[in-house]
Design a protein around this motif. Structure first.
Motif, PDB file in Angstrom:
ATOM      1  N   LYS A 147     -39.327  78.010  56.188  1.00 15.98           N
ATOM      2  CA  LYS A 147     -38.076  78.447  55.579  1.00 15.98           C
ATOM      3  C   LYS A 147     -38.284  79.433  54.427  1.00 15.98           C
ATOM      4  O   LYS A 147     -37.508  80.372  54.253  1.00 15.98           O
ATOM      5  N   HIS A 148     -39.317  79.178  53.606  1.00 14.34           N
ATOM      6  CA  HIS A 148     -39.403  79.889  52.327  1.00 14.34           C
ATOM      7  C   HIS A 148     -40.626  80.798  52.167  1.00 14.34           C
ATOM      8  O   HIS A 148     -40.601  81.710  51.340  1.00 14.34           O
ATOM      9  N   ALA A 149     -41.711  80.547  52.924  1.00 13.19           N
ATOM     10  CA  ALA A 149     -42.975  81.240  52.605  1.00 13.19           C
ATOM     11  C   ALA A 149     -43.014  82.682  53.095  1.00 13.19           C
ATOM     12  O   ALA A 149     -43.716  83.514  52.517  1.00 13.19           O
ATOM     13  N   GLN A 150     -42.277  82.993  54.170  1.00 14.11           N
ATOM     14  CA  GLN A 150     -42.354  84.314  54.789  1.00 14.11           C
ATOM     15  C   GLN A 150     -43.815  84.653  55.156  1.00 14.11           C
ATOM     16  O   GLN A 150     -44.330  85.739  54.878  1.00 14.11           O
ATOM     17  N   ALA A 151     -44.464  83.671  55.757  1.00 18.97           N
ATOM     18  CA  ALA A 151     -45.885  83.806  56.063  1.00 18.97           C
ATOM     19  C   ALA A 151     -46.089  84.349  57.478  1.00 18.97           C
ATOM     20  O   ALA A 151     -45.189  84.310  58.330  1.00 18.97           O
ATOM     21  N   GLU A 152     -47.315  84.862  57.731  1.00 18.03           N
ATOM     22  CA  GLU A 152     -47.698  85.301  59.059  1.00 18.03           C
ATOM     23  C   GLU A 152     -48.520  84.233  59.783  1.00 18.03           C
ATOM     24  O   GLU A 152     -48.556  84.194  61.006  1.00 18.03           O
ATOM     25  N   ALA A 153     -49.175  83.371  58.992  1.00 17.55           N
ATOM     26  CA  ALA A 153     -50.003  82.326  59.602  1.00 17.55           C
ATOM     27  C   ALA A 153     -49.938  81.067  58.735  1.00 17.55           C
ATOM     28  O   ALA A 153     -49.908  81.146  57.509  1.00 17.55           O
ATOM     29  N   ILE A 154     -49.913  79.909  59.411  1.00 15.34           N
ATOM     30  CA  ILE A 154     -49.914  78.609  58.730  1.00 15.34           C
ATOM     31  C   ILE A 154     -50.985  77.754  59.391  1.00 15.34           C
ATOM     32  O   ILE A 154     -51.025  77.635  60.620  1.00 15.34           O
ATOM     33  N   THR A 155     -51.848  77.145  58.583  1.00 15.24           N
ATOM     34  CA  THR A 155     -52.961  76.355  59.111  1.00 15.24           C
ATOM     35  C   THR A 155     -52.871  74.922  58.608  1.00 15.24           C
ATOM     36  O   THR A 155     -52.694  74.689  57.414  1.00 15.24           O
ATOM     37  N   ILE A 156     -52.976  73.960  59.530  1.00 10.83           N
ATOM     38  CA  ILE A 156     -53.023  72.529  59.179  1.00 10.83           C
ATOM     39  C   ILE A 156     -54.422  72.022  59.495  1.00 10.83           C
ATOM     40  O   ILE A 156     -54.944  72.255  60.602  1.00 10.83           O
ATOM     41  N   GLN A 157     -55.036  71.337  58.522  1.00 11.07           N
ATOM     42  CA  GLN A 157     -56.383  70.795  58.717  1.00 11.07           C
ATOM     43  C   GLN A 157     -56.382  69.312  58.370  1.00 11.07           C
ATOM     44  O   GLN A 157     -55.800  68.894  57.368  1.00 11.07           O
ATOM     45  N   GLY A 169     -48.173  83.235  52.758  1.00 16.31           N
ATOM     46  CA  GLY A 169     -46.871  83.802  52.421  1.00 16.31           C
ATOM     47  C   GLY A 169     -46.781  84.309  51.005  1.00 16.31           C
ATOM     48  O   GLY A 169     -47.780  84.570  50.336  1.00 16.31           O
ATOM     49  N   ARG A 170     -45.554  84.375  50.530  1.00 17.82           N
ATOM     50  CA  ARG A 170     -45.297  85.028  49.245  1.00 17.82           C
ATOM     51  C   ARG A 170     -45.633  84.158  48.039  1.00 17.82           C
ATOM     52  O   ARG A 170     -45.714  84.637  46.919  1.00 17.82           O
ATOM     53  N   GLY A 171     -45.821  82.838  48.216  1.00 16.29           N
ATOM     54  CA  GLY A 171     -46.150  81.974  47.088  1.00 16.29           C
ATOM     55  C   GLY A 171     -45.019  81.914  46.081  1.00 16.29           C
ATOM     56  O   GLY A 171     -43.853  82.157  46.393  1.00 16.29           O
ATOM     57  N   GLY A 172     -45.352  81.569  44.824  1.00 16.73           N
ATOM     58  CA  GLY A 172     -44.314  81.520  43.800  1.00 16.73           C
ATOM     59  C   GLY A 172     -44.583  80.434  42.789  1.00 16.73           C
ATOM     60  O   GLY A 172     -45.657  79.821  42.747  1.00 16.73           O
ATOM     61  N   ASP A 173     -43.564  80.203  41.945  1.00 17.89           N
ATOM     62  CA  ASP A 173     -43.648  79.186  40.899  1.00 17.89           C
ATOM     63  C   ASP A 173     -43.309  77.847  41.514  1.00 17.89           C
ATOM     64  O   ASP A 173     -42.139  77.472  41.618  1.00 17.89           O
ATOM     65  N   PHE A 174     -44.332  77.092  41.932  1.00 21.23           N
ATOM     66  CA  PHE A 174     -44.078  75.850  42.647  1.00 21.23           C
ATOM     67  C   PHE A 174     -43.458  74.784  41.755  1.00 21.23           C
ATOM     68  O   PHE A 174     -42.646  73.981  42.193  1.00 21.23           O
ATOM     69  N   ALA A 175     -43.826  74.713  40.484  1.00 16.37           N
ATOM     70  CA  ALA A 175     -43.312  73.674  39.583  1.00 16.37           C
ATOM     71  C   ALA A 175     -41.805  73.716  39.501  1.00 16.37           C
ATOM     72  O   ALA A 175     -41.112  72.698  39.518  1.00 16.37           O
ATOM     73  N   GLU A 176     -41.232  74.941  39.432  1.00 15.97           N
ATOM     74  CA  GLU A 176     -39.772  75.070  39.357  1.00 15.97           C
ATOM     75  C   GLU A 176     -39.133  74.656  40.672  1.00 15.97           C
ATOM     76  O   GLU A 176     -38.115  73.969  40.711  1.00 15.97           O
ATOM     77  N   GLN A 232     -47.402  86.147  45.981  1.00 15.02           N
ATOM     78  CA  GLN A 232     -47.995  87.053  46.962  1.00 15.02           C
ATOM     79  C   GLN A 232     -49.390  86.621  47.428  1.00 15.02           C
ATOM     80  O   GLN A 232     -50.094  87.403  48.071  1.00 15.02           O
ATOM     81  N   ARG A 233     -49.799  85.396  47.096  1.00 17.98           N
ATOM     82  CA  ARG A 233     -51.133  84.932  47.512  1.00 17.98           C
ATOM     83  C   ARG A 233     -51.069  83.618  48.292  1.00 17.98           C
ATOM     84  O   ARG A 233     -52.084  82.949  48.470  1.00 17.98           O
ATOM     85  N   GLY A 234     -49.864  83.250  48.711  1.00 17.05           N
ATOM     86  CA  GLY A 234     -49.728  82.089  49.575  1.00 17.05           C
ATOM     87  C   GLY A 234     -49.682  80.772  48.812  1.00 17.05           C
ATOM     88  O   GLY A 234     -49.733  80.721  47.586  1.00 17.05           O
ATOM     89  N   THR A 235     -49.567  79.703  49.589  1.00 17.98           N
ATOM     90  CA  THR A 235     -49.462  78.343  49.048  1.00 17.98           C
ATOM     91  C   THR A 235     -50.435  77.436  49.784  1.00 17.98           C
ATOM     92  O   THR A 235     -50.581  77.527  51.005  1.00 17.98           O
ATOM     93  N   SER A 236     -51.088  76.547  49.034  1.00 20.02           N
ATOM     94  CA  SER A 236     -52.004  75.569  49.618  1.00 20.02           C
ATOM     95  C   SER A 236     -51.627  74.180  49.114  1.00 20.02           C
ATOM     96  O   SER A 236     -51.453  73.977  47.919  1.00 20.02           O
ATOM     97  N   VAL A 237     -51.455  73.244  50.033  1.00 18.35           N
ATOM     98  CA  VAL A 237     -51.120  71.865  49.687  1.00 18.35           C
ATOM     99  C   VAL A 237     -52.278  70.977  50.149  1.00 18.35           C
ATOM    100  O   VAL A 237     -52.638  70.971  51.323  1.00 18.35           O
ATOM    101  N   MET A 238     -52.846  70.212  49.212  1.00 12.40           N
ATOM    102  CA  MET A 238     -53.976  69.319  49.510  1.00 12.40           C
ATOM    103  C   MET A 238     -53.525  67.877  49.316  1.00 12.40           C
ATOM    104  O   MET A 238     -52.953  67.541  48.282  1.00 12.40           O
ATOM    105  N   ILE A 239     -53.806  67.037  50.310  1.00 12.38           N
ATOM    106  CA  ILE A 239     -53.441  65.617  50.255  1.00 12.38           C
ATOM    107  C   ILE A 239     -54.700  64.795  50.504  1.00 12.38           C
ATOM    108  O   ILE A 239     -55.445  65.050  51.446  1.00 12.38           O
ATOM    109  N   SER A 240     -54.891  63.790  49.650  1.00  9.18           N
ATOM    110  CA  SER A 240     -56.046  62.892  49.790  1.00  9.18           C
ATOM    111  C   SER A 240     -55.518  61.462  49.955  1.00  9.18           C
ATOM    112  O   SER A 240     -54.775  60.974  49.103  1.00  9.18           O
TER     113      SER A 240
END
Length: 582
Positions: free
Chosen positions: A498-508, A524-531, A560-568
């Protein structure tokens, strides 16, 4: 159709002994709160307890099923108990029990409150209140599967007792429950008889919610007889009253049955419209903040009780310390006495610390229990809706499509192709909604195949390219953990799409003996995630599920440098959940 499950369970607060509700405005609530503050400031606690009951009624008139009503009733119980007014206290226990029966997840608490009240009124031989409590308990028994045949005997005894003591309201409600029970036992003629009797009396004494419920039961009987036009007429009468009463439970069930009758009449436009209404009312009731707050009310009250016990223990400890200081001052001349007193102080501090730790652990356990109840409720309702769509609307659409294909030679060409297209689109949409609510691959093949299926379907749609990678042997996961992990990854993918406007998404997915690591990355475009995180309900759902699984989640995002979500996730917690399921 399973008529034992189709019959509606409907109650409004204080359903017994009251004639229904009229609409009010919030100004009446503010006036009552001001009067209540005055009573509390002058220590008129009995009058304040009655004021809390009135305030609870006003809240229900404005908001329907809500937590403010429960808060007011519990405060009334507290004040009545403080004043030693057992009759007032157990009256409110009975009212709270009847109020909780609106929500499937609160049935055990409802039974506790009603049983307490029944024991008290039997001891004091208060016949009208005994009737009221027995009706409340019978109403809950009627909803159990299978419905016991002995319930008919109990309800007829209550009806006779109500007539003997001239309790017209309770007699009317007992007849209504008899209609309910006969429907569940698939005896529509008897149900029609008692619903008709109850309807006449309910109109005479002007109890709107009973009038609506009897119209609903009469509609079910007509639907059972395949008289769907008559059924819809009864449903519409019931719907009009339930809408004024703001009774979401009634509205949800009425919408579902109205949709079924329209489907039998081949009016699929109205059938779809009312099915959508049923889904909206379901979401509005079960997922509203008010409903979630009520489900947690009893657990919160237990937490408050533990906090009170902890505070009393601390006060006791402080008092004992004063005594110890006095003894030390008096026995300074005795070294042995000083040593003994120091030892006592240390022991008391240790006990106080242990009590504090135990209380904190119990509070944490209750918090986890409440979170699990909420998540299980969401997944249970998703599964139920998915089954209803697949087994109900989906089968009907398939039957229609087969019928059209069998008679397509009789249809004009200008009608045949659009009709087939519309039916294909409706079937596809039904399957997509059902699969989204409860993925077939997840319950059948497990987490990784379900994620592969999800990625494959999303790749069929024009948009970012999705890929799934997994390393290491994923250990067996229970259904609860698999569903939570799947929902978290699904929510993250939805956010990225919905929001990233990405060309590729990877799930690992990376599994080891101690930890399961999950990452979702996009370019994708990244952004201020905290807000963004502070505003999104989806982010809150992700955090709550990860907290329940004992894990941690971390977001990294730059413009403009994408988003990365890490879950442990710790394997020990996942194994514990699997053991609990077994």
């Amino acid at each position: 159709m399973n008529w034992g499950k189709a019959v509606l369970f409907v109650l409004v607060v204080g359903f017994l002994g009251r004639s229904g509700y009229a609409q009010t405005d919030t100004s009446a609530i503010e006036r009552e709160k001001a009067a209540l503050d005055q009573l509390l400031s002058t220590e008129q606690y009995t009058q304040a307890a009655r004021a809390y009951e009135k305030l609870a009624d006003l809240y229900h008139q404005v908001y329907g099923y809500n937590k403010y009503t429960i808060d007011a009733y519990l405060n009334a119980i507290s004040l009545y108990t403080r004043q030693g007014d057992s009759l007032g206290s157990y009256n409110v226990h009975m009212t709270v029990g009847n109020y909780y029966t609106q929500d499937y997840f609160m049935q055990s608490y409802a039974e506790d409150h009603l049983t307490k009240a029944l024991v008290f009124f039997q001891r004091t031989n208060n016949r009208p209140k005994i009737i009221e409590c027995r009706l409340g308990i019978a109403n809950m028994v009627a909803k159990k599967e299978p419905t016991p045949v002995s319930l008919i005997t109990e309800l007829k005894a209550i009806e006779h007792m109500s007539e003997q003591y001239r309790q017209v309201y309770f007699q009317t409600y007992a007849q209504n429950l008899l209609a309910d029970t006969y429907l569940r036992l698939k005896r529509p003629d008897s149900a029609y008889h008692y619903a008709g009797l109850s309807l006449v009396r309910a109109k005479a004494i002007k109890v709107n919610w009973l009038v609506a419920l009897n119209y609903f039961y009469l509609g079910i009987v007509e639907q059972f007889r395949n008289q769907h036009r008559k059924a819809i007429d009864y449903y519409q009468k019931s719907y009009a009253i339930a809408e004024v009463e703001k009774n979401l439970t009634t509205l949800r069930q009425l919408s579902r049955h109205t949709a079924e009758s329209y489907a039998y009449l081949n009016d699929y436009k109205n059938a779809y419209r009312f099915e959508q209404r049923a889904l909206e009312f379901t979401n509005q009731f079960y997922y509203s903040e008010q409903t979630k707050s009520i489900r947690l009310q009893e657990l919160n009250s237990q937490i408050k009780s533990l906090a009170v016990e902890k505070r009393l223990a601390e006060e006791q400890s402080q008092h004992q310390q004063m005594v110890n200081y006095t003894l030390i001052a008096a026995l300074l001349v005795s070294i042995l006495g000083v040593v003994a007193l120091v030892f006592m102080r240390r022991q008391q501090k240790l006990i106080a610390h242990q009590q504090s730790v135990i209380a904190q652990q119990q509070i944490r356990q209750l918090e986890l229990k409440s979170l699990r109840a909420m998540i299980e409720g969401q997944e249970s309702e998703r599964s139920r809706i998915a089954r209803d769509l697949h087994d109900g609307l989906g089968i009907q659409l398939s039957r229609i499509k087969l019928f059209v294909e069998a008679h397509e030679e009789q249809l004009p060409h200008a009608i045949k192709e659009p009709l087939n297209q519309f039916l294909d689109e409706a079937c596809t949409e039904t399957r997509l909604i059902s699969n989204d609510l409860r993925p077939y691959a997840l319950s059948t093949f497990g987490l990784v195949p379900a994620l592969e299926d999800l990625v494959q379907k999303l790749n069929l749609v024009e948009g970012p390219r999705l890929s799934l990678e997994h390393y290491g042997d994923l250990p067996p996961l229970g259904d609860e953990a698999s569903v939570m992990i799947y929902r978290v990854i699904q929510e993250l993918l939805n956010n990225a799409l919905k929001h990233a406007q990405a060309e590729a998404i990877t799930i690992q997915l990376m599994a080891s003996d101690e930890t399961l690591l999950i990452s979702v990355d996009d370019d994708g475009r990244g952004g201020d995630f905290a807000e963004t995180a502070s505003r999104g309900n989806g982010i809150a759902n992700i955090r709550s599920r990860i907290d329940y699984l004992g894990g941690q989640v971390m977001w990294q995002s730059e413009p403009q440098r994408g988003t990365s979500v890490m879950i442990s996730l710790p394997m020990s917690r996942l194994s514990q959940l699997l053991t609990q399921e077994v």
